[in-house]
Write a protein that holds these residues in place. Structure first.
Motif, PDB file in Angstrom:
ATOM      1  N   ALA A  13       0.833  -1.209   0.000  1.00  0.00           N
ATOM      2  CA  ALA A  13       0.000   0.000   0.000  1.00  0.00           C
ATOM      3  C   ALA A  13       0.867   1.258   0.000  1.00  0.00           C
ATOM      4  O   ALA A  13       0.561   2.231  -0.704  1.00  0.00           O
ATOM      5  CB  ALA A  13      -0.937  -0.016   1.205  1.00  0.00           C
ATOM      6  N   SER A  14       1.939   1.254   0.759  1.00  0.00           N
ATOM      7  CA  SER A  14       2.855   2.384   0.795  1.00  0.00           C
ATOM      8  C   SER A  14       3.499   2.602  -0.575  1.00  0.00           C
ATOM      9  O   SER A  14       3.615   3.741  -1.039  1.00  0.00           O
ATOM     10  CB  SER A  14       3.928   2.144   1.857  1.00  0.00           C
ATOM     11  OG  SER A  14       4.867   3.181   1.853  1.00  0.00           O
ATOM     12  N   ALA A  15       3.908   1.533  -1.221  1.00  0.00           N
ATOM     13  CA  ALA A  15       4.507   1.633  -2.556  1.00  0.00           C
ATOM     14  C   ALA A  15       3.497   2.187  -3.558  1.00  0.00           C
ATOM     15  O   ALA A  15       3.848   3.007  -4.412  1.00  0.00           O
ATOM     16  CB  ALA A  15       5.021   0.271  -3.009  1.00  0.00           C
ATOM     17  N   ILE A  16       2.246   1.777  -3.439  1.00  0.00           N
ATOM     18  CA  ILE A  16       1.196   2.286  -4.326  1.00  0.00           C
ATOM     19  C   ILE A  16       1.003   3.785  -4.088  1.00  0.00           C
ATOM     20  O   ILE A  16       0.951   4.573  -5.039  1.00  0.00           O
ATOM     21  CB  ILE A  16      -0.114   1.501  -4.131  1.00  0.00           C
ATOM     22  CG1 ILE A  16       0.058   0.065  -4.658  1.00  0.00           C
ATOM     23  CG2 ILE A  16      -1.281   2.200  -4.826  1.00  0.00           C
ATOM     24  CD1 ILE A  16      -1.075  -0.870  -4.297  1.00  0.00           C
ATOM     25  N   ARG A  17       0.904   4.191  -2.827  1.00  0.00           N
ATOM     26  CA  ARG A  17       0.728   5.618  -2.501  1.00  0.00           C
ATOM     27  C   ARG A  17       1.863   6.473  -3.061  1.00  0.00           C
ATOM     28  O   ARG A  17       1.651   7.581  -3.547  1.00  0.00           O
ATOM     29  CB  ARG A  17       0.661   5.816  -0.983  1.00  0.00           C
ATOM     30  CG  ARG A  17      -0.682   5.583  -0.369  1.00  0.00           C
ATOM     31  CD  ARG A  17      -0.735   6.054   1.080  1.00  0.00           C
ATOM     32  NE  ARG A  17       0.300   5.487   1.929  1.00  0.00           N
ATOM     33  CZ  ARG A  17       0.201   4.309   2.563  1.00  0.00           C
ATOM     34  NH1 ARG A  17      -0.890   3.577   2.448  1.00  0.00           N
ATOM     35  NH2 ARG A  17       1.196   3.868   3.312  1.00  0.00           N
ATOM     36  N   ASP A  18       3.087   5.948  -2.984  1.00  0.00           N
ATOM     37  CA  ASP A  18       4.264   6.695  -3.433  1.00  0.00           C
ATOM     38  C   ASP A  18       4.586   6.482  -4.905  1.00  0.00           C
ATOM     39  O   ASP A  18       5.604   6.980  -5.394  1.00  0.00           O
ATOM     40  CB  ASP A  18       5.480   6.305  -2.588  1.00  0.00           C
ATOM     41  CG  ASP A  18       5.311   6.677  -1.123  1.00  0.00           C
ATOM     42  OD1 ASP A  18       4.466   7.556  -0.819  1.00  0.00           O
ATOM     43  OD2 ASP A  18       6.020   6.078  -0.279  1.00  0.00           O
ATOM     44  N   ASN A  19       3.740   5.751  -5.605  1.00  0.00           N
ATOM     45  CA  ASN A  19       3.949   5.382  -7.012  1.00  0.00           C
ATOM     46  C   ASN A  19       5.323   4.764  -7.246  1.00  0.00           C
ATOM     47  O   ASN A  19       5.997   5.032  -8.238  1.00  0.00           O
ATOM     48  CB  ASN A  19       3.724   6.564  -7.957  1.00  0.00           C
ATOM     49  CG  ASN A  19       3.548   6.103  -9.400  1.00  0.00           C
ATOM     50  OD1 ASN A  19       3.012   5.026  -9.657  1.00  0.00           O
ATOM     51  ND2 ASN A  19       4.000   6.912 -10.347  1.00  0.00           N
ATOM     52  N   GLU A  20       5.737   3.928  -6.309  1.00  0.00           N
ATOM     53  CA  GLU A  20       6.965   3.153  -6.476  1.00  0.00           C
ATOM     54  C   GLU A  20       6.695   2.030  -7.466  1.00  0.00           C
ATOM     55  O   GLU A  20       5.580   1.509  -7.538  1.00  0.00           O
ATOM     56  CB  GLU A  20       7.394   2.549  -5.134  1.00  0.00           C
ATOM     57  CG  GLU A  20       7.821   3.559  -4.104  1.00  0.00           C
ATOM     58  CD  GLU A  20       9.164   4.188  -4.435  1.00  0.00           C
ATOM     59  OE1 GLU A  20      10.013   3.520  -5.054  1.00  0.00           O
ATOM     60  OE2 GLU A  20       9.345   5.360  -4.078  1.00  0.00           O
ATOM     61  N   PRO A  21       7.701   1.620  -8.226  1.00  0.00           N
ATOM     62  CA  PRO A  21       7.474   0.499  -9.138  1.00  0.00           C
ATOM     63  C   PRO A  21       7.210  -0.789  -8.360  1.00  0.00           C
ATOM     64  O   PRO A  21       7.851  -1.062  -7.348  1.00  0.00           O
ATOM     65  CB  PRO A  21       8.761   0.402  -9.951  1.00  0.00           C
ATOM     66  CG  PRO A  21       9.762   1.247  -9.248  1.00  0.00           C
ATOM     67  CD  PRO A  21       9.041   2.175  -8.334  1.00  0.00           C
ATOM     68  N   LEU A  22       6.258  -1.541  -8.859  1.00  0.00           N
ATOM     69  CA  LEU A  22       5.883  -2.829  -8.273  1.00  0.00           C
ATOM     70  C   LEU A  22       6.184  -3.932  -9.273  1.00  0.00           C
ATOM     71  O   LEU A  22       6.227  -3.691 -10.486  1.00  0.00           O
ATOM     72  CB  LEU A  22       4.391  -2.839  -7.935  1.00  0.00           C
ATOM     73  CG  LEU A  22       3.967  -1.839  -6.868  1.00  0.00           C
ATOM     74  CD1 LEU A  22       2.518  -1.445  -7.052  1.00  0.00           C
ATOM     75  CD2 LEU A  22       4.185  -2.434  -5.499  1.00  0.00           C
ATOM     76  N   MET A  23       6.364  -5.117  -8.774  1.00  0.00           N
ATOM     77  CA  MET A  23       6.516  -6.276  -9.646  1.00  0.00           C
ATOM     78  C   MET A  23       5.495  -7.300  -9.219  1.00  0.00           C
ATOM     79  O   MET A  23       5.095  -7.365  -8.052  1.00  0.00           O
ATOM     80  CB  MET A  23       7.934  -6.834  -9.589  1.00  0.00           C
ATOM     81  CG  MET A  23       8.170  -7.932  -8.621  1.00  0.00           C
ATOM     82  SD  MET A  23       9.773  -8.768  -8.719  1.00  0.00           S
ATOM     83  CE  MET A  23      10.747  -7.820  -9.796  1.00  0.00           C
ATOM     84  N   ALA A  24       5.042  -8.095 -10.189  1.00  0.00           N
ATOM     85  CA  ALA A  24       4.052  -9.128  -9.880  1.00  0.00           C
ATOM     86  C   ALA A  24       4.279 -10.351 -10.744  1.00  0.00           C
ATOM     87  O   ALA A  24       4.772 -10.256 -11.873  1.00  0.00           O
ATOM     88  CB  ALA A  24       2.638  -8.592 -10.092  1.00  0.00           C
ATOM     89  N   VAL A  25       3.912 -11.469 -10.170  1.00  0.00           N
ATOM     90  CA  VAL A  25       3.786 -12.722 -10.904  1.00  0.00           C
ATOM     91  C   VAL A  25       2.320 -13.119 -10.775  1.00  0.00           C
ATOM     92  O   VAL A  25       1.750 -13.055  -9.694  1.00  0.00           O
ATOM     93  CB  VAL A  25       4.729 -13.823 -10.376  1.00  0.00           C
ATOM     94  CG1 VAL A  25       6.168 -13.504 -10.727  1.00  0.00           C
ATOM     95  CG2 VAL A  25       4.606 -14.006  -8.870  1.00  0.00           C
TER      96      VAL A  25
END
Length: 133
Positions: A13-25
């Motif tokens: 959630a913090s990464a989303i708020r800060d628009n940090e890059p995310l990775m997913a599988v």
């Protein structure tokens, strides 16, 4: 879709708020996904292992890196995808399925963004523009 947030929901959630890059599988069948801030996992196979999978399970997942600006799809179609023997048909099925499953995942995460395939992963995409009779 069951979405596992690594290392926990607050970190994602913090990464989303800060628009940090995310990775997913994201599982090919769209039932499960694992997501993490990029720096917490570094690579897709490492993210899988941190979530309790074997790193060799990578060939059962679509792989993306994303933020609000877009999603990059690491387009790597396994040779046994859906047991389709013909490479052109296999790549077409992988592309079609991936767009749907990845799109659903992004929407569930609250992202309405485009999906692109970086040039280094687009070497087999020429079969998508060929007429096959």
């Amino acid at each position: 879709m069951e979405i596992v947030r690594f290392p926990d929901s607050e970190a994602v959630a913090s990464a989303i708020r800060d628009n940090e890059p995310l990775m997913a599988v994201i599982a090919f069948d769209g039932t499960k996904a694992v997501v993490s801030q990029l720096d917490d996992a570094v690579e897709h196979h490492i993210l899988l292992m941190k979530a309790g999978y074997r790193d060799t399970d990578i060939d059962r997942f679509f792989r993306i890196v994303f933020d609000r600006d877009g999603a990059d799809w690491m387009f790597v179609c396994p040779p046994d995808y859906k047991d389709i023997p013909f490479k052109d048909k296999r790549i077409r099925a992988f592309y079609r399925d991936g767009l749907g499953v990845i799109g659903d995942f992004l929407q569930e995460m609250g992202y309405i963004t485009g999906i692109s395939i970086p040039k280094r992963y687009s070497r087999h995409l020429d079969v998508l523009s060929e007429d096959v009779y």
